[in-house]
Scaffold this active site. Structure first.
Site, PDB file in Angstrom:
ATOM      1  N   ASP A 336      40.877  48.473  45.597  1.00 62.39           N
ATOM      2  CA  ASP A 336      39.607  49.148  45.374  1.00 62.39           C
ATOM      3  C   ASP A 336      38.563  48.494  46.256  1.00 62.39           C
ATOM      4  O   ASP A 336      38.320  47.312  46.114  1.00 62.39           O
ATOM      5  CB  ASP A 336      39.202  49.116  43.901  1.00 62.39           C
ATOM      6  CG  ASP A 336      39.482  47.770  43.237  1.00 62.39           C
ATOM      7  OD1 ASP A 336      40.486  47.124  43.556  1.00 62.39           O
ATOM      8  OD2 ASP A 336      38.662  47.353  42.397  1.00 62.39           O
ATOM      9  N   GLU A 534      39.329  35.114  49.802  1.00 65.40           N
ATOM     10  CA  GLU A 534      40.065  36.200  49.169  1.00 65.40           C
ATOM     11  C   GLU A 534      40.673  37.136  50.211  1.00 65.40           C
ATOM     12  O   GLU A 534      41.726  37.716  50.026  1.00 65.40           O
ATOM     13  CB  GLU A 534      39.053  36.962  48.304  1.00 65.40           C
ATOM     14  CG  GLU A 534      39.552  38.189  47.623  1.00 65.40           C
ATOM     15  CD  GLU A 534      38.390  39.050  47.113  1.00 65.40           C
ATOM     16  OE1 GLU A 534      37.281  38.989  47.695  1.00 65.40           O
ATOM     17  OE2 GLU A 534      38.596  39.780  46.135  1.00 65.40           O
TER      18      GLU A 534
END
Ligand SMILES: *[C@@H]1O[C@H](CO)[C@@H](O)[C@H](O)[C@H]1NC(C)=O
Ligand SMILES: *[C@@H]1O[C@H](CO)[C@@H](O)[C@H](O)[C@H]1NC(C)=O
Length: 607
Positions: A336, A534
């Site tokens: 997402d 990340e």
């Protein structure tokens, strides 16, 4: 496995009935026997009336008090949910239903505690200063880095305080018995698919009981919810994430030989598998195939305001609800957001979040993972000497494999492609998951040569080897975080492992080259910033990613897990120390010069 701690909690949930149309679930008694199946709506989590939906959530989130919408839904209640809602009704009345931002801030300060109250830092008892794999790393800088990353597990450990178990309705956290390793940054609870790479990293770090505790948490969660939520918060409990629990347990068993653990878990693994096969499937070209979904109403609680804003492009409530469902389905994919989930009027990916059609796309990796689950479950049944159950799951795996072959594989393109259910066609856009069947071995190894040729051509056609910072997630720049130029650690892992599984020299060479490039680029970012990120940046060696709904996160669970595994596998032949390289070159130059000199002298003498 012990569920002693968990059972009283489910009893508390049973007593606090709060109706909301969601999923069904399965309940077990003390002896682990199935006692009943029923809707979660009948035994909803009481804190959900604050954290999942309702006027309080709406008012606070729309007031935009915090930079990150997730902050509010992670704050602890000072009063019970019922009391808080009563006070909120009084508050709204006293403000004529038009409170100012300051009023709302005051209400939040008076009724909520800071976030992060549910945890205490936790030092894993099984943490080791020097896990054995460090010795296999040749380069001293890489060895030190691996040792640093091994040390980060100590910062990412979280244990829940007793009050969470006594008063779960005061928290949005899902109580779990064992401490967890979290991704890091804003992600202060467990995340489902992240945990696959975290657990593999823990296994390389020889932290077997920490890994096992996380797996036991997941098993208890399947018992309570019927599936595993996206993350460890009740507001995530209406959607899941790519189902990797079975593969996590397989990894654990491969490292520890603790076969009994897998056999005891088998019934729960089957349950999760059947949940995906029964509740997430659609028909595509006559096959049952899984898609991402999610079944709650309204915006995502943790990104409430953002979702309301994008839904403003739609007019009717029904259109808005549809949009929310597409957002949640994309969140369930873990990707997402990404243009991968856009279908515009022309059936292409050009568009924005209002073009999200996640539920109408059959995703390659989800079906490849379900195939893998069926295969692993069959293997565990075999180890349990249950041939009939093994056969049953081999047959299920076979059916999924046929579907993947028929719906996703495109020989001409050289990849497996997502399938568009609206236009009934494959979607020929690059995403790393287009090669996910290689990772889960959802292809016929007899065809390996042929597939290898096609796939390498696909990689060349899309120029995927040309990026200094790794293979980007798509080739389309939208500003969404799962689009170009962002590079995601789990996707690099899937590509590297997948190419290796093809087992041809060409594919294996590319796999090694991508593994080494990934390690070196992450190392460069670490050397410059002392951080693990990340996500990273395809266009820059050592660059880290950006875009999306929140700031770039550091920590970082899956990034560390992937690097630890790659260093354990490739550390023998990898070097980043330029000093070493220079020295070798100097030696070579000296050597070559010396030989030339001697040869010249000899030639002269002989002459
Ligand atoms: C799954 O599907 C079954 C059968 O269609 C349904 O009865 C059940 O409520 C669903 N479970 C969940 C968790 O959505
Ligand atoms: C295999 O498992 C099934 C379902 O749990 C059980 O009914 C059956 O008795 C088992 N068979 C053997 C040979 O253990």
């Amino acid at each position: 496995m012990t569920y002693r701690r968990i059972l009283p909690i489910s009893v508390i949930f049973l007593l606090n009935v709060y109706a909301r149309p969601v999923l069904s679930r399965t309940l077990y008694n003390n002896n682990n026997n199935l006692i009943e199946k029923r809707d979660i709506s009948e035994l909803e989590l009481p804190a959900c009336q604050i954290y999942c939906e309702g006027p309080l959530l709406h008012t606070v989130q729309m007031a935009h008090l915090f930079k990150d919408s997730k902050t509010f839904v992670d704050m602890k209640l000072k009063y019970s949910p019922e009391e808080t809602n009563l006070k909120f009704t009084e508050f709204m009345t006293s403000k004529n239903n038009t409170p100012t931002e300051d009023d709302i801030r005051e209400f939040v300060n008076n009724h909520f505690d800071d976030l992060g109250k549910e945890f205490v830092p936790w030092l894993p008892a099984d943490w080791k200063e020097h896990p054995a794999f460090l010795d296999s790393i040749y380069d001293p800088d890489l060895k030190q880095w691996a040792s640093d990353l091994n040390g980060i597990w100590k910062d990412l450990g979280r244990k829940m305080i007793d009050d969470v178990f006594k008063n779960p309705e005061y928290y949005s956290i899902i109580p779990v018995e064992h401490p967890v390793i979290v991704p890091g940054g804003r992600f202060i609870e467990f995340y489902y698919w992240d945990s696959y790479w975290i657990i593999r990293g823990l296994l390389y770090s020889e932290m077997y009981s920490t890994a096992r505790g996380m797996l036991e948490n997941f098993l208890s969660i399947v018992k309570r919810f019927g599936f595993i939520p996206n993350g460890g918060r009740i507001y995530y409990a209406t959607r899941s994430q790519p189902p990797l629990l079975t593969a996590m347990i397989k990894s654990y068993v491969d490292f520890t030989q603790d076969e009994k653990f897998a056999l005891d878990a088998l019934e729960i693994l089957e349950h999760e598998f059947e949940y995906w096969m029964n509740n997430h499937t659609v028909q595509a070209k006559g096959h049952d195939m899984a898609t991402y979904g999610g079944s709650s109403k309204g915006p995502r609680p943790e990104s409430y305001r953002e979702d309301v804003i994008t839904s403003n492009s739609f007019v009717t409530n029904e259109e808005k609800e549809n949009h929310y469902s597409e957002l949640k389905a994309a969140a369930e994919s873990g990707m997402d957001f990404s243009s991968r989930w856009f279908i515009n009027e022309n059936g292409t990916t050009q568009g924005n979040l209002t073009d999200l059609k996640t539920r109408s796309i059959v995703p390659v990796e989800l079906n490849a993972i379900l195939y893998w689950n069926a295969k692993i479950i069959a293997e565990f049944h075999l180890r349990n000497n249950n041939v009939s159950k093994m056969t049953e799951y081999m047959n299920k795996a076979e059916k999924i494999l046929e579907a993947i072959q028929d719906v996703h594989w495109n020989e001409e393109v050289g990849a497996w492609l997502d399938y568009d259910l609206i236009n009934n066609k494959q979607r020929d856009y690059f995403v790393p998951t287009n090669l996910a069947p290689l990772w889960t071995k959802a292809f016929d190894i007899k065809d390996s040569e042929k597939i290898s040729k096609a796939v390498l051509q696909y990689i060349e056609n899309n120029r995927l080897d040309n990026y200094p910072g790794g293979v980007p997630n798509t080739l389309y720049h939208t500003g969404e975080q799962w689009d170009f130029p962002n590079v995601w650690p789990p996707m690099q892992y899937i590509l590297i492992e997948g190419l290796k599984n093809l087992d041809t020299p060409e594919a294996k060479n590319l796999s090694t080259s991508w593994a080494e490039r990934w390690v070196k680029s992450n190392f460069e970012a670490y050397r410059e910033t002392r951080n693990m990120f990340e996500k990273y940046d395809a266009e820059h060696f050592g660059g880290h990613g950006g875009g999306g709904e929140y700031e770039v996160q550091k920590g970082f669970g899956w990034s560390n897990g992937v690097i630890l595994e790659l260093l354990a596998k490739h550390g023998r032949q990898l070097s980043v120390s330029t000093d070493g390289a220079v020295q070798m070159n100097v030696m070579n130059i000296v050597g070559v010069t010396a030989i030339t000199l001697i040869a010249t002298i000899l030639a002269r003498l002989m002459w």
